[in-house]
Design an enzyme around this catalytic site. Structure first.
Site, short mmCIF file in Angstrom:
data_model
loop_
_atom_site.label_atom_id
_atom_site.label_comp_id
_atom_site.label_asym_id
_atom_site.label_seq_id
_atom_site.Cartn_x
_atom_site.Cartn_y
_atom_site.Cartn_z
N ASP A 1 9.23 1.43 -6.95
CA ASP A 1 9.43 2.32 -5.80
C ASP A 1 10.29 1.65 -4.74
O ASP A 1 9.93 0.61 -4.21
CB ASP A 1 8.05 2.66 -5.20
CG ASP A 1 8.14 3.59 -4.01
OD1 ASP A 1 9.24 4.05 -3.67
OD2 ASP A 1 7.08 3.86 -3.41
N ASP B 1 3.91 9.28 -0.41
CA ASP B 1 3.84 8.03 0.35
C ASP B 1 3.02 8.25 1.61
O ASP B 1 3.52 8.78 2.61
CB ASP B 1 5.25 7.54 0.71
CG ASP B 1 5.99 6.97 -0.48
OD1 ASP B 1 5.42 6.08 -1.14
OD2 ASP B 1 7.13 7.38 -0.75
N MET C 1 1.31 6.93 4.82
CA MET C 1 1.47 5.79 5.74
C MET C 1 0.59 5.97 6.97
O MET C 1 0.49 7.07 7.51
CB MET C 1 2.93 5.68 6.17
CG MET C 1 3.92 5.56 5.04
SD MET C 1 5.61 5.47 5.67
CE MET C 1 6.54 5.46 4.14
N MET D 1 6.89 -2.73 -5.50
CA MET D 1 7.76 -2.26 -4.43
C MET D 1 9.10 -2.99 -4.48
O MET D 1 9.14 -4.22 -4.53
CB MET D 1 7.10 -2.49 -3.07
CG MET D 1 5.87 -1.63 -2.80
SD MET D 1 6.24 0.14 -2.79
CE MET D 1 7.42 0.24 -1.43
N SER E 1 9.66 11.03 -4.67
CA SER E 1 8.89 10.83 -3.44
C SER E 1 9.24 11.90 -2.41
O SER E 1 10.39 12.01 -1.98
CB SER E 1 9.17 9.45 -2.85
OG SER E 1 8.61 9.35 -1.56
N HIS F 1 5.33 12.03 -6.07
CA HIS F 1 4.89 10.82 -5.39
C HIS F 1 4.68 11.09 -3.90
O HIS F 1 5.56 11.61 -3.22
CB HIS F 1 5.97 9.74 -5.56
CG HIS F 1 5.56 8.37 -5.13
ND1 HIS F 1 4.89 7.50 -5.97
CD2 HIS F 1 5.72 7.72 -3.96
CE1 HIS F 1 4.67 6.36 -5.34
NE2 HIS F 1 5.16 6.47 -4.11
N MET G 1 -0.35 3.58 1.47
CA MET G 1 0.13 2.45 2.29
C MET G 1 -0.70 2.42 3.57
O MET G 1 -0.20 2.67 4.67
CB MET G 1 1.62 2.61 2.57
CG MET G 1 2.48 2.39 1.34
SD MET G 1 4.24 2.57 1.65
CE MET G 1 4.41 4.33 1.36
N HIS H 1 0.36 7.25 -3.20
CA HIS H 1 0.63 5.85 -2.85
C HIS H 1 0.08 5.59 -1.45
O HIS H 1 0.66 5.99 -0.45
CB HIS H 1 2.15 5.62 -2.90
CG HIS H 1 2.57 4.24 -2.56
ND1 HIS H 1 3.90 3.89 -2.38
CD2 HIS H 1 1.88 3.10 -2.35
CE1 HIS H 1 3.99 2.62 -2.08
NE2 HIS H 1 2.76 2.11 -2.05
#
Length: 224
Positions: free
Chosen positions: A177, A37, A39, A139, A10, A35, A70, A68
């Site tokens: 993760d 993330d 957000m 998660m 990540s 990866h 989120m 990913h």
């Protein structure tokens, strides 16, 4: 057939002033994908990066981009993240009332479908869509911040997901993760994980040595 465990570092934990360089180091050391993330400051209490970063990195990096999301209302952004270069698009089941619609949107873009569940979200909540996904992301911390400690009770959820996969004859990969390191990765693999997301572990210190160590742990765990 020997079992394959994939490493998906990540970049949330990477040095953003040397992001491309650090990603290349991770890939050269044996990482299988990268990866991201993403957000939005709404679904999770933090803001990370978005489409421009992914687009920029895609220009020079050919590896699988594991996106990913989120974010709230992911259906609004699927096409944009697909166009930016995402290969696996993972949305949180907690963020939409229209999971089938989001899955269809991802498939229409020719991308692999991932569905994520938070630590407190029961696996059974997504039982009816397991035959439609490519990745189930479990998660092992509450999403929003890098460097959190692994939640041990999630091991039971990984085992449950693996059992549903085997009993249902599904082909999705189980991704984990949050808080993974040398100490707990073996347990996670044994529980049924196929993809390990390692952020702080990978990008703290020597990236090459960190990945070499985790690969040795993987080989020892799966008996290769």
């Amino acid at each position: 057939m020997s079992r394959k465990i994939y490493l998906s570092p990540s970049i949330l934990a990477a040095d953003f002033s040397r992001l491309g360089e650090e990603i290349q180091k991770a890939l050269e050391a044996g990482a299988d994908m990268i990866h991201f993330d993403v957000m939005d400051g709404v679904f999770v209490p933090n803001i990370s990066f978005g489409i421009p970063v992914i687009e920029s990195l895609r220009k020079s990096i050919s590896a699988v981009f594991d996106i990913h999301l989120m974010i709230s209302e992911p259906e609004k952004y699927i096409k944009d993240f697909a166009k930016a270069g995402g290969d696996i698009l993972t949305f949180h089941i907690e963020t939409t009332s229209h999971a089938h619609r989001v899955i269809s949107m991802i498939k229409d873009e020719g991308k692999k479908v991932g569905v994520a569940v938070n630590p407190a979200t029961p696996i059974l909540m997504i039982k009816d869509i397991l035959d439609q996904i490519d990745v189930l992301l479990v998660m092992s911390v509450n999403p929003g911040f890098s460097g959190q400690r692994f939640i041990p009770s999630v091991l039971k959820k990984i085992k449950e997901a693996h059992l549903l996969k085997v009993e249902g004859g599904h082909n999705f990969l189980i991704e984990v993760d949050g808080g993974l390191n040398l100490e707990n990765s073996s347990e996670v693999i044994t529980a049924g994980a196929d993809i390990l997301v390692l952020g702080a572990y990978t990008f703290t210190g020597n990236i090459t040595e960190n990945i070499k160590k985790i690969k040795k742990t993987i080989e020892k765990t799966i008996g290769k």
